[in-house]
Write a protein that holds these residues in place. Sequence first.
Motif, PDB file in Angstrom:
ATOM      1  N   SER A 184       0.932  -0.976  -0.107  1.00  0.00           N
ATOM      2  CA  SER A 184       0.058   0.103  -0.102  1.00  0.00           C
ATOM      3  C   SER A 184       1.011   1.150  -0.251  1.00  0.00           C
ATOM      4  O   SER A 184       0.616   2.155  -0.862  1.00  0.00           O
ATOM      5  CB  SER A 184      -1.018   0.177   1.221  1.00  0.00           C
ATOM      6  OG  SER A 184      -1.848   1.083   1.173  1.00  0.00           O
ATOM      7  N   LEU A 185       1.896   1.084   0.819  1.00  0.00           N
ATOM      8  CA  LEU A 185       2.747   2.508   0.930  1.00  0.00           C
ATOM      9  C   LEU A 185       3.552   2.630  -0.453  1.00  0.00           C
ATOM     10  O   LEU A 185       3.954   3.682  -0.925  1.00  0.00           O
ATOM     11  CB  LEU A 185       3.740   2.371   2.386  1.00  0.00           C
ATOM     12  CG  LEU A 185       2.829   2.512   3.687  1.00  0.00           C
ATOM     13  CD1 LEU A 185       3.792   2.496   4.658  1.00  0.00           C
ATOM     14  CD2 LEU A 185       2.290   3.930   3.802  1.00  0.00           C
ATOM     15  N   GLY A 187       3.175   1.538  -3.193  1.00  0.00           N
ATOM     16  CA  GLY A 187       2.267   1.999  -4.462  1.00  0.00           C
ATOM     17  C   GLY A 187       1.876   3.761  -4.418  1.00  0.00           C
ATOM     18  O   GLY A 187       1.950   4.302  -5.344  1.00  0.00           O
ATOM     19  N   ASP A 188       1.531   4.119  -3.002  1.00  0.00           N
ATOM     20  CA  ASP A 188       1.414   5.489  -3.028  1.00  0.00           C
ATOM     21  C   ASP A 188       2.665   6.323  -3.331  1.00  0.00           C
ATOM     22  O   ASP A 188       2.666   7.136  -4.003  1.00  0.00           O
ATOM     23  CB  ASP A 188       0.992   5.817  -1.437  1.00  0.00           C
ATOM     24  CG  ASP A 188      -0.411   5.192  -1.303  1.00  0.00           C
ATOM     25  OD1 ASP A 188      -1.144   4.937  -2.253  1.00  0.00           O
ATOM     26  OD2 ASP A 188      -0.755   5.174  -0.114  1.00  0.00           O
ATOM     27  N   LEU A 189       3.776   5.747  -2.630  1.00  0.00           N
ATOM     28  CA  LEU A 189       4.999   6.449  -2.940  1.00  0.00           C
ATOM     29  C   LEU A 189       5.391   6.597  -4.389  1.00  0.00           C
ATOM     30  O   LEU A 189       6.076   7.469  -4.874  1.00  0.00           O
ATOM     31  CB  LEU A 189       6.206   5.912  -2.151  1.00  0.00           C
ATOM     32  CG  LEU A 189       6.016   5.994  -0.524  1.00  0.00           C
ATOM     33  CD1 LEU A 189       6.915   5.528   0.205  1.00  0.00           C
ATOM     34  CD2 LEU A 189       6.140   7.498  -0.256  1.00  0.00           C
ATOM     35  N   TYR A 191       3.412   6.339  -6.892  1.00  0.00           N
ATOM     36  CA  TYR A 191       2.722   7.246  -7.581  1.00  0.00           C
ATOM     37  C   TYR A 191       2.920   8.814  -7.390  1.00  0.00           C
ATOM     38  O   TYR A 191       3.016   9.310  -8.242  1.00  0.00           O
ATOM     39  CB  TYR A 191       1.178   7.020  -7.259  1.00  0.00           C
ATOM     40  CG  TYR A 191       0.254   7.962  -7.926  1.00  0.00           C
ATOM     41  CD1 TYR A 191      -0.147   7.759  -8.947  1.00  0.00           C
ATOM     42  CD2 TYR A 191      -0.369   9.197  -7.026  1.00  0.00           C
ATOM     43  CE1 TYR A 191      -1.103   8.764  -9.590  1.00  0.00           C
ATOM     44  CE2 TYR A 191      -1.200  10.121  -7.862  1.00  0.00           C
ATOM     45  CZ  TYR A 191      -1.658   9.919  -9.022  1.00  0.00           C
ATOM     46  OH  TYR A 191      -2.463  10.608  -9.584  1.00  0.00           O
ATOM     47  N   ALA A 192       3.461   8.796  -6.172  1.00  0.00           N
ATOM     48  CA  ALA A 192       4.213  10.366  -5.845  1.00  0.00           C
ATOM     49  C   ALA A 192       5.230  10.535  -6.759  1.00  0.00           C
ATOM     50  O   ALA A 192       5.355  11.626  -7.280  1.00  0.00           O
ATOM     51  CB  ALA A 192       4.403  10.490  -4.373  1.00  0.00           C
TER      52      ALA A 192
END
Length: 381
Positions: A184-185, A187-189, A191-192
Motif C-alpha cells: 500500500s505504501l 504504491g502511494d510512494l 505514484y508520488a
Amino acid sequence: MSKYWQKVKKRKSYCVASALCLVLICLELVFYPLDTYNGVGIVSSILYATALMTMPFHPLPSALMLLANNVLWSIVPIGVFDVSDYAGVWYALVVLGVTGGTWVAIGGTSVLCIAFYINAFPQEGRLTLGMISLSFFYAFFCLLGLSIRWHTQSLKAKAQQDALRRENDYQAERLKLLHQLHDSLAGDLSYAVMRCRRFAAIAADNPIQASDIHEIEIIVAKALDNLRNDVLTPVRESLQIDSINHLAVTRKDTDNVNASVQRFMQRLNSIGMKGSAYIDEQIPPLSSETRILIDNILIELANNIIKHSNRQSYAMNIRSNKDSNIEIFVSNTYHPRTSPEGQTKHGMGLQLLKQTVEKHGGHVGINCEDGEWAVSITLRT
C-alpha cells in the motif's frame, strides 16, 4: 522435596505398578514368614523392595538395581530363599524399555536371560518349556516398554510439529500483513514519484520550481527504498521463513503464466505505457511453486518499471530453453535523469528478488545500455 513429588505426580503409573508389586510381597509374607528365608534371601528381598519403592523417583537406576539383584543371585552358587520377584522383574524390563532406550533394554534383557539359563540349565539338565516361556515373557515386557517409548516419542514429535506449524502460520500471517502495508505504501510512494516527474516536465521552463520538484522526487524515492530496506527486510529475516513461503501467503497462486502476464501488462498500461508480451507455447507444465515465483517476479519487475521508466514502452518475453528451464526477459526505456550506473545498482526489491531466484537455482542478469533497461531471469523447473 517438592521437586520429587512433582516427578511422582507425573509418574502415577510407576507408583501404581510399584504399589502392586509391594502388595504381592506383603501377600507372600503372609503365607511365608521371614523365618522361612535365609540371610542372603532377606538381603535380596530388601534390595528388591527398595528398588520398587524408589522406582517412581529414579526409574532407570532403580530398574537396573532390581535387574542386577536378580542377575547376581542367579549366577552366585549360593542357595537363595527370597520373595518371588517375577512381577518386579517384568515391571523393571518395561521401565528399562521406556527410560533406557533400545540398546539398554535389549542388553538388560539379554543379560537377564543368560543369568537365568546359567542358574536353571544345570538343575534341569536340558532346555525345558518353562525356561523358554520365561524367556519369552522377558522379551515380551522388554518390547512392551520399547513400544511405549516409541509411541511417546512419536506423540512428542507430532506435538512439536503442530506447535512449529502454528508458529509458522502465525509468522506467515504477520508477514502477510507487513506485505500488505508495504504494498500500500509503496504504491502511494511510487505514484508520488510519477507525479513529481510529470510536474517536473511541465515546469521545465521554471528551473527553480523544477529543481524543487526533482528534490521532492529524490526524497520520496529514498523513502521508498528505506521502507523496503529498514522495515521489510529486517522483519523478513527475523521471521526466518523461506522466501517461497512468503510468496505463498502474500500472492495468490495463479492458474497459469498468462494470468500473471495479463496483470503485469494491465499495471503498466494503466499508467500510459505501451508494450507487448510474448509467451512461448512450448512452456512445460509448471508446479504451483514455480507459478507463484513467476507471479512474484513480474510484480516486482512492474514495480521497478513504474519507478524508473519514462512511461513510454516495454517488452516482455517468456519462453522455455533447450534445458526446459524458464527464461523471462523484460526491458523498458528508463527515465533520462536515471543514469545507467544508477540502474545497474538496483533497489532493495530487485535484490530480494535476486536472492529468491538464486535460492531456487535460478539466475538474474541486469543490463542498462543505450537508454534501455533489461532484466533476464532463468528459472529451473
